[in-house]
Design a protein around this motif. Sequence first.
Motif, PDB file in Angstrom:
ATOM      1  N   GLN A  17     -10.317  -6.254  19.837  1.00  0.00           N
ATOM      2  CA  GLN A  17     -10.228  -7.663  20.252  1.00  0.00           C
ATOM      3  C   GLN A  17     -10.497  -7.864  21.728  1.00  0.00           C
ATOM      4  OE1 GLN A  17     -10.211  -9.275  16.754  1.00  0.00           O
ATOM      5  NE2 GLN A  17     -10.118 -10.541  18.566  1.00  0.00           N
ATOM      6  N   GLY A  18     -10.177  -6.870  22.555  1.00  0.00           N
ATOM      7  CA  GLY A  18     -10.414  -7.022  23.994  1.00  0.00           C
ATOM      8  C   GLY A  18     -11.862  -7.345  24.306  1.00  0.00           C
ATOM      9  N   LEU A  19     -12.793  -6.741  23.569  1.00  0.00           N
ATOM     10  CA  LEU A  19     -14.210  -7.030  23.777  1.00  0.00           C
ATOM     11  C   LEU A  19     -14.612  -8.320  23.064  1.00  0.00           C
ATOM     12  CD1 LEU A  19     -16.884  -6.146  25.026  1.00  0.00           C
ATOM     13  CD2 LEU A  19     -17.324  -4.833  22.939  1.00  0.00           C
ATOM     14  N   SER A  20     -14.153  -8.503  21.845  1.00  0.00           N
ATOM     15  CA  SER A  20     -14.491  -9.719  21.089  1.00  0.00           C
ATOM     16  C   SER A  20     -14.021 -10.986  21.799  1.00  0.00           C
ATOM     17  CB  SER A  20     -13.875  -9.660  19.690  1.00  0.00           C
ATOM     18  OG  SER A  20     -14.472  -8.637  18.935  1.00  0.00           O
TER      19      SER A  20
ATOM     20  N   ALA B 173     -33.546  -7.805  18.656  1.00  0.00           N
ATOM     21  CA  ALA B 173     -32.937  -7.151  17.481  1.00  0.00           C
ATOM     22  C   ALA B 173     -31.681  -7.890  17.032  1.00  0.00           C
ATOM     23  CB  ALA B 173     -32.598  -5.708  17.818  1.00  0.00           C
ATOM     24  N   GLY B 174     -31.480  -9.082  17.554  1.00  0.00           N
ATOM     25  CA  GLY B 174     -30.262  -9.825  17.236  1.00  0.00           C
ATOM     26  C   GLY B 174     -29.198  -9.549  18.283  1.00  0.00           C
ATOM     27  N   LEU B 175     -28.014 -10.030  18.055  1.00  0.00           N
ATOM     28  CA  LEU B 175     -26.897  -9.816  18.968  1.00  0.00           C
ATOM     29  C   LEU B 175     -26.181  -8.546  18.502  1.00  0.00           C
ATOM     30  CD1 LEU B 175     -25.328 -10.899  21.370  1.00  0.00           C
ATOM     31  CD2 LEU B 175     -23.959 -12.244  19.787  1.00  0.00           C
ATOM     32  N   THR B 176     -26.557  -7.418  19.103  1.00  0.00           N
ATOM     33  CA  THR B 176     -26.151  -6.115  18.596  1.00  0.00           C
ATOM     34  C   THR B 176     -25.465  -5.284  19.660  1.00  0.00           C
ATOM     35  OG1 THR B 176     -28.068  -6.179  17.126  1.00  0.00           O
ATOM     36  CG2 THR B 176     -27.014  -4.045  17.444  1.00  0.00           C
ATOM     37  N   LEU B 177     -24.357  -4.647  19.288  1.00  0.00           N
ATOM     38  CA  LEU B 177     -23.712  -3.675  20.163  1.00  0.00           C
ATOM     39  C   LEU B 177     -24.375  -2.336  19.873  1.00  0.00           C
ATOM     40  CD1 LEU B 177     -20.031  -3.433  21.104  1.00  0.00           C
ATOM     41  CD2 LEU B 177     -21.334  -1.371  20.659  1.00  0.00           C
ATOM     42  N   HIS B 178     -25.210  -1.878  20.809  1.00  0.00           N
ATOM     43  CA  HIS B 178     -26.015  -0.669  20.593  1.00  0.00           C
ATOM     44  C   HIS B 178     -25.273   0.596  21.028  1.00  0.00           C
ATOM     45  CE1 HIS B 178     -29.776  -2.617  19.347  1.00  0.00           C
ATOM     46  NE2 HIS B 178     -29.486  -3.549  20.221  1.00  0.00           N
TER      47      HIS B 178
ATOM     48  N   VAL C 123     -20.152   0.010  26.817  1.00  0.00           N
ATOM     49  CA  VAL C 123     -20.957  -0.416  25.677  1.00  0.00           C
ATOM     50  C   VAL C 123     -22.067  -1.321  26.184  1.00  0.00           C
ATOM     51  CG1 VAL C 123     -19.050  -0.241  24.027  1.00  0.00           C
ATOM     52  CG2 VAL C 123     -19.521  -2.444  25.121  1.00  0.00           C
ATOM     53  N   GLY C 124     -23.178  -1.301  25.469  1.00  0.00           N
ATOM     54  CA  GLY C 124     -24.285  -2.187  25.779  1.00  0.00           C
ATOM     55  C   GLY C 124     -24.488  -3.168  24.638  1.00  0.00           C
ATOM     56  N   ILE C 125     -24.612  -4.422  24.975  1.00  0.00           N
ATOM     57  CA  ILE C 125     -24.846  -5.464  23.983  1.00  0.00           C
ATOM     58  C   ILE C 125     -26.174  -6.125  24.313  1.00  0.00           C
ATOM     59  CG2 ILE C 125     -24.031  -7.649  23.018  1.00  0.00           C
ATOM     60  CD1 ILE C 125     -21.168  -6.743  23.712  1.00  0.00           C
ATOM     61  N   SER C 126     -27.105  -6.076  23.347  1.00  0.00           N
ATOM     62  CA  SER C 126     -28.433  -6.621  23.601  1.00  0.00           C
ATOM     63  C   SER C 126     -28.336  -8.077  24.024  1.00  0.00           C
ATOM     64  CB  SER C 126     -29.315  -6.479  22.359  1.00  0.00           C
ATOM     65  OG  SER C 126     -28.721  -7.113  21.254  1.00  0.00           O
ATOM     66  N   ALA C 127     -29.040  -8.400  25.079  1.00  0.00           N
ATOM     67  CA  ALA C 127     -29.125  -9.748  25.634  1.00  0.00           C
ATOM     68  C   ALA C 127     -27.800 -10.266  26.176  1.00  0.00           C
ATOM     69  CB  ALA C 127     -29.709 -10.735  24.615  1.00  0.00           C
TER      70      ALA C 127
END
Length: 184
Positions: free
Chosen positions: A115-118, A131-136, A150-154
């Motif tokens: 939840q801390g990230l969400s 590629a959408g909203l993706t946690l890569h 963590v990296g999240i696209s865009a």
Amino acid sequence: MTVGRLIIVLAIRRRARFGPLVVAIFRGAGVWRSDDNGENWALALLANGKFDEMLANDPEMAAYVGDGPVPDAPFKGQIDALWSLCLVGGTLFAGAKPAALFARHDRGDTWARVQGLSDHPSGDSWQPGGAGLTLHPIVADRADPAKMWVGISAAGVFATEDAGKTWDEIAWHLPTVLCVEVMD
């Protein structure tokens, strides 16, 4: 593992504090686990994916692959696909599309959203990329498992120093990198 099941990515094979562990992303929204180097497998399904929907609507396809739709999973409708796995200490993390991080702290099939990230304050501004909203990627500090990136696209790169309770946005609007070379 049933013949015909679709394994998307073999993600980790290493010795965990629990013993030998092999995990693989399945159907895009589940994780297979083997504690005996692949002799036997157990599935932890986080969400029903597009593949399950296709099997439910196409009995011929289900017969062809030798499988059918599975019962509803705990995060049904919240995960399109799992994209990455990372074992940090005794916790297995899974990065999802749309961007979310899930963690499993025990040997069972119990998964929880981080939840801390969400709940990050910038979350409302995250928009899908190509590629959408993706946690890569999920990267951990082996010397200090409480530290992760963590990296999240865009959306950017986020860091935690308290095992995911709180996150700082440390980079955003980065240029596309086609190749990375690490030098000593």
